[in-house]
Write a protein that holds these residues in place. Structure first.
Motif, short mmCIF file in Angstrom:
data_model
loop_
_atom_site.label_atom_id
_atom_site.label_comp_id
_atom_site.label_asym_id
_atom_site.label_seq_id
_atom_site.Cartn_x
_atom_site.Cartn_y
_atom_site.Cartn_z
N GLN A 1 -3.00 20.23 -18.85
CA GLN A 1 -3.97 20.69 -19.43
C GLN A 1 -4.72 22.09 -18.67
N VAL A 2 -4.46 23.23 -19.46
CA VAL A 2 -4.93 24.47 -18.76
C VAL A 2 -6.09 24.96 -18.80
N ASP A 3 -6.72 25.39 -17.69
CA ASP A 3 -8.18 25.84 -17.80
C ASP A 3 -8.18 26.85 -16.69
N ASP A 4 -9.38 27.51 -16.14
CA ASP A 4 -9.14 28.53 -15.21
C ASP A 4 -8.78 28.04 -13.87
N ARG B 1 0.01 32.37 -18.93
CA ARG B 1 -0.73 32.33 -20.01
C ARG B 1 -0.18 32.59 -21.23
N GLU B 2 0.98 33.28 -21.27
CA GLU B 2 1.69 33.46 -22.56
C GLU B 2 2.33 32.51 -22.89
N TYR B 3 2.68 31.49 -22.14
CA TYR B 3 3.42 30.17 -22.48
C TYR B 3 2.46 29.06 -22.71
N VAL B 4 1.23 29.36 -22.55
CA VAL B 4 0.31 27.94 -23.08
C VAL B 4 -0.18 27.99 -24.43
N LYS B 5 0.20 26.71 -24.93
CA LYS B 5 -0.18 26.51 -26.44
C LYS B 5 -0.99 25.29 -26.42
N ASN B 6 -2.03 25.48 -27.25
CA ASN B 6 -3.13 24.71 -27.74
C ASN B 6 -3.78 24.05 -26.18
N ARG C 1 10.89 30.89 -12.58
CA ARG C 1 11.09 32.15 -13.44
C ARG C 1 10.96 31.96 -14.76
N PHE C 2 10.15 32.82 -15.14
CA PHE C 2 9.94 32.81 -16.76
C PHE C 2 10.16 34.36 -17.26
N ALA C 3 11.30 33.95 -18.01
CA ALA C 3 11.88 35.28 -18.76
C ALA C 3 12.46 36.25 -17.73
#
Length: 169
Positions: free
Chosen positions: A33-36, A42-47, A74-76
């Motif tokens: 669960q993402v927060d600060d 962040r481009e891969y965070v959904k809901n 690695r991301f993309a």
């Protein structure tokens, strides 16, 4: 030492399930669960959540500590430093069969510019004899279609002729 003074079991369980996955040739994933406090792309965070592959092949310099999970991935095609506080991990499981463990969802805090987060399909109930406000909780996955204890039966197989295997020589 009583239960309230002891350290959290979460990092130990995460390490144990990570070892179980790797020992059995499975791919360990963590849902976060993402927060600060979470450092992820962040481009891969959904809901408000992200699922990360933490296998040996997908990470570099993986450290499963008591406070943080840290690694490079690695991301993309771009290398990123990932830092996840252990208390933000909501599940660890094997990609291939879904076996693993879910943890109580931490209190949701919306990021600046984001909408408040929807409740997760994970719900928690206190462990036997444990106060409801402690971290010692059992987590159950609950599907919206059939809430726990609803008394619904599993679906019945379709009726009609049974399929048969035909032998070809």
């Amino acid at each position: 030492m009583n239960a309230l003074e002891s350290t959290s079991t979460r990092p130990y369980l995460i390490r144990a399930l990570y070892d179980w996955c790797t020992d059995n040739g499975l791919t360990p994933y963590v849902a976060v669960q993402v927060d600060d406090t979470v450092q992820v792309p962040r481009e891969y965070v959904k809901n408000g959540e992200i699922v990360l592959n933490i296998s040996f092949d997908a990470t570099s310099s993986l450290k499963l500590g008591n406070e943080f999970i840290e690694f490079k991935a690695r991301f993309a095609g771009s290398a990123r430093e990932i830092i996840v506080p252990v208390n933000r991990v909501i599940a660890i499981y094997a990609r291939e069969n879904g076996q693993g463990m879910a943890f109580p969802v931490p209190a949701a805090a919306a990021l600046p510019g984001e909408e408040p987060q929807r409740p997760s399909p994970l719900s928690s109930v206190p462990a036997a004899g444990a106060p409801a406000d402690t971290e010692a909780k059992i987590v159950q996955l609950v599907t919206p279609e059939a809430p726990a204890g609803s008394g619904t039966e599993p679906p019945k197989p379709p009726s009609g002729p049974r399929p048969a295997l035909k032998r070809v020589k």
